[in-house]
Write a protein that holds these residues in place. Structure first.
Motif, PDB file in Angstrom:
ATOM      1  N   LEU A 141       0.837  -1.204   0.000  1.00 11.88           N
ATOM      2  CA  LEU A 141       0.000   0.000   0.000  1.00 11.88           C
ATOM      3  C   LEU A 141       0.872   1.255   0.000  1.00 11.88           C
ATOM      4  CD1 LEU A 141      -2.780   1.241   0.003  1.00 11.88           C
ATOM      5  CD2 LEU A 141      -2.835   0.974   2.493  1.00 11.88           C
ATOM      6  N   ALA A 142       1.986   1.220   0.713  1.00  8.71           N
ATOM      7  CA  ALA A 142       2.905   2.364   0.709  1.00  8.71           C
ATOM      8  C   ALA A 142       3.410   2.640  -0.704  1.00  8.71           C
ATOM      9  CB  ALA A 142       4.069   2.103   1.662  1.00  8.71           C
ATOM     10  N   LEU A 143       3.751   1.578  -1.428  1.00  7.34           N
ATOM     11  CA  LEU A 143       4.223   1.742  -2.805  1.00  7.34           C
ATOM     12  C   LEU A 143       3.125   2.325  -3.687  1.00  7.34           C
ATOM     13  CD1 LEU A 143       6.566   1.342  -4.751  1.00  7.34           C
ATOM     14  CD2 LEU A 143       5.761  -0.986  -5.133  1.00  7.34           C
ATOM     15  N   ALA A 144       1.912   1.832  -3.522  1.00  7.89           N
ATOM     16  CA  ALA A 144       0.783   2.361  -4.301  1.00  7.89           C
ATOM     17  C   ALA A 144       0.542   3.831  -3.961  1.00  7.89           C
ATOM     18  CB  ALA A 144      -0.475   1.537  -4.029  1.00  7.89           C
ATOM     19  N   LEU A 145       0.589   4.161  -2.681  1.00  6.18           N
ATOM     20  CA  LEU A 145       0.375   5.548  -2.268  1.00  6.18           C
ATOM     21  C   LEU A 145       1.444   6.477  -2.811  1.00  6.18           C
ATOM     22  CD1 LEU A 145      -0.695   5.055   1.452  1.00  6.18           C
ATOM     23  CD2 LEU A 145      -2.105   5.941  -0.408  1.00  6.18           C
ATOM     24  N   PHE A 146       2.638   5.954  -2.970  1.00  5.07           N
ATOM     25  CA  PHE A 146       3.730   6.761  -3.490  1.00  5.07           C
ATOM     26  C   PHE A 146       3.539   7.052  -4.979  1.00  5.07           C
ATOM     27  CE2 PHE A 146       8.274   7.505  -4.541  1.00  5.07           C
ATOM     28  CZ  PHE A 146       8.499   8.526  -3.639  1.00  5.07           C
ATOM     29  N   ILE A 147       2.880   6.147  -5.690  1.00  3.40           N
ATOM     30  CA  ILE A 147       2.676   6.293  -7.135  1.00  3.40           C
ATOM     31  C   ILE A 147       1.439   7.137  -7.459  1.00  3.40           C
ATOM     32  CG2 ILE A 147       2.141   4.981  -9.240  1.00  3.40           C
ATOM     33  CD1 ILE A 147       3.905   2.726  -8.057  1.00  3.40           C
ATOM     34  N   VAL A 148       0.435   7.124  -6.584  1.00  3.40           N
ATOM     35  CA  VAL A 148      -0.844   7.782  -6.856  1.00  3.40           C
ATOM     36  C   VAL A 148      -0.726   9.271  -7.189  1.00  3.40           C
ATOM     37  CG1 VAL A 148      -3.033   8.450  -5.755  1.00  3.40           C
ATOM     38  CG2 VAL A 148      -2.297   6.070  -5.744  1.00  3.40           C
ATOM     39  N   PRO A 149       0.019  10.089  -6.410  1.00  2.00           N
ATOM     40  CA  PRO A 149       0.063  11.520  -6.754  1.00  2.00           C
ATOM     41  C   PRO A 149       0.592  11.782  -8.164  1.00  2.00           C
ATOM     42  CG  PRO A 149       0.921  11.183  -4.555  1.00  2.00           C
ATOM     43  CD  PRO A 149       0.721   9.819  -5.157  1.00  2.00           C
ATOM     44  N   ALA A 150       1.585  11.019  -8.577  1.00  2.00           N
ATOM     45  CA  ALA A 150       2.131  11.209  -9.925  1.00  2.00           C
ATOM     46  C   ALA A 150       1.069  10.898 -10.979  1.00  2.00           C
ATOM     47  CB  ALA A 150       3.354  10.328 -10.125  1.00  2.00           C
ATOM     48  N   LEU A 151       0.329   9.829 -10.778  1.00  3.63           N
ATOM     49  CA  LEU A 151      -0.716   9.465 -11.738  1.00  3.63           C
ATOM     50  C   LEU A 151      -1.901  10.419 -11.673  1.00  3.63           C
ATOM     51  CD1 LEU A 151      -0.716   5.566 -11.379  1.00  3.63           C
ATOM     52  CD2 LEU A 151       0.304   6.961 -13.184  1.00  3.63           C
ATOM     53  N   ALA A 152      -2.228  10.881 -10.472  1.00  7.29           N
ATOM     54  CA  ALA A 152      -3.372  11.783 -10.311  1.00  7.29           C
ATOM     55  C   ALA A 152      -3.125  13.129 -10.990  1.00  7.29           C
ATOM     56  CB  ALA A 152      -3.682  11.980  -8.832  1.00  7.29           C
ATOM     57  N   LEU A 153      -1.885  13.559 -11.047  1.00  6.90           N
ATOM     58  CA  LEU A 153      -1.579  14.863 -11.649  1.00  6.90           C
ATOM     59  C   LEU A 153      -1.393  14.791 -13.164  1.00  6.90           C
ATOM     60  CD1 LEU A 153       0.731  16.387  -8.925  1.00  6.90           C
ATOM     61  CD2 LEU A 153      -1.570  17.114  -9.540  1.00  6.90           C
TER      62      LEU A 153
END
Length: 156
Positions: free
Chosen positions: A51-63
């Protein structure tokens, strides 16, 4: 000559990290004193590694859609607005990624490949900083700054 050419982009990247990522993450840390955000951050510190890895990737994809919108604005002749949107998105993304990294680094280090990448980056940063600080332009600029500070203390 080749070394200086290769060193310049790395030095710029390190400068951006030192003067972008870290200060923006510290700003978010100040905001995290607000109790609801403090509780959220406490939960983030305890998430499992996947989940930490997913959370780290989410902001980049969201922007990504925001950045695409900015490119469309530039293409549509609204260059100033488009560049402004890109800069703001970059600042927000950098702040979020920096803070998430601070909160989830122990979990991210559970992945050996990622821990090795972090360690390699830290070692590279140290080597580049040492090379830059050993360079003649850096030493000259440093002497100039020290001289200006001494002059300012005498004048003030």
């Amino acid at each position: 000559m080749l070394r200086a050419t290769l060193l310049a982009p790395l030095a710029l990247l390190i400068w951006l990290e030192e003067w972008g990522w870290k200060p923006l993450a510290r700003v978010l840390a100040r905001w995290a004193r607000w109790p609801p955000l403090a509780r959220l951050e406490a939960r983030l510190c305890r998430v499992p590694p996947p989940l930490a890895l997913a959370l780290f990737i989410v902001p980049a994809l969201a922007l990504l859609p925001v950045k695409l919108l900015a490119l469309w604005l530039i293409h549509a002749g609204r260059a100033t607005l488009g560049v402004t949107v890109i800069v703001i998105a970059k600042l927000i993304g950098t702040a979020l990624l920096g803070r998430l990294f601070v909160l989830t680094e122990p979990q991210l280090r559970h992945y050996r490949w990622l821990a090795r990448a972090f360690d390699a980056w830290a070692a590279t940063k140290q080597r580049v900083k040492a090379s830059v600080r050993a360079s003649a332009p850096w030493r000259a600029a440093r002497r100039l700054v020290i001289g200006m500070r001494r002059w300012m203390r005498r004048v003030a």
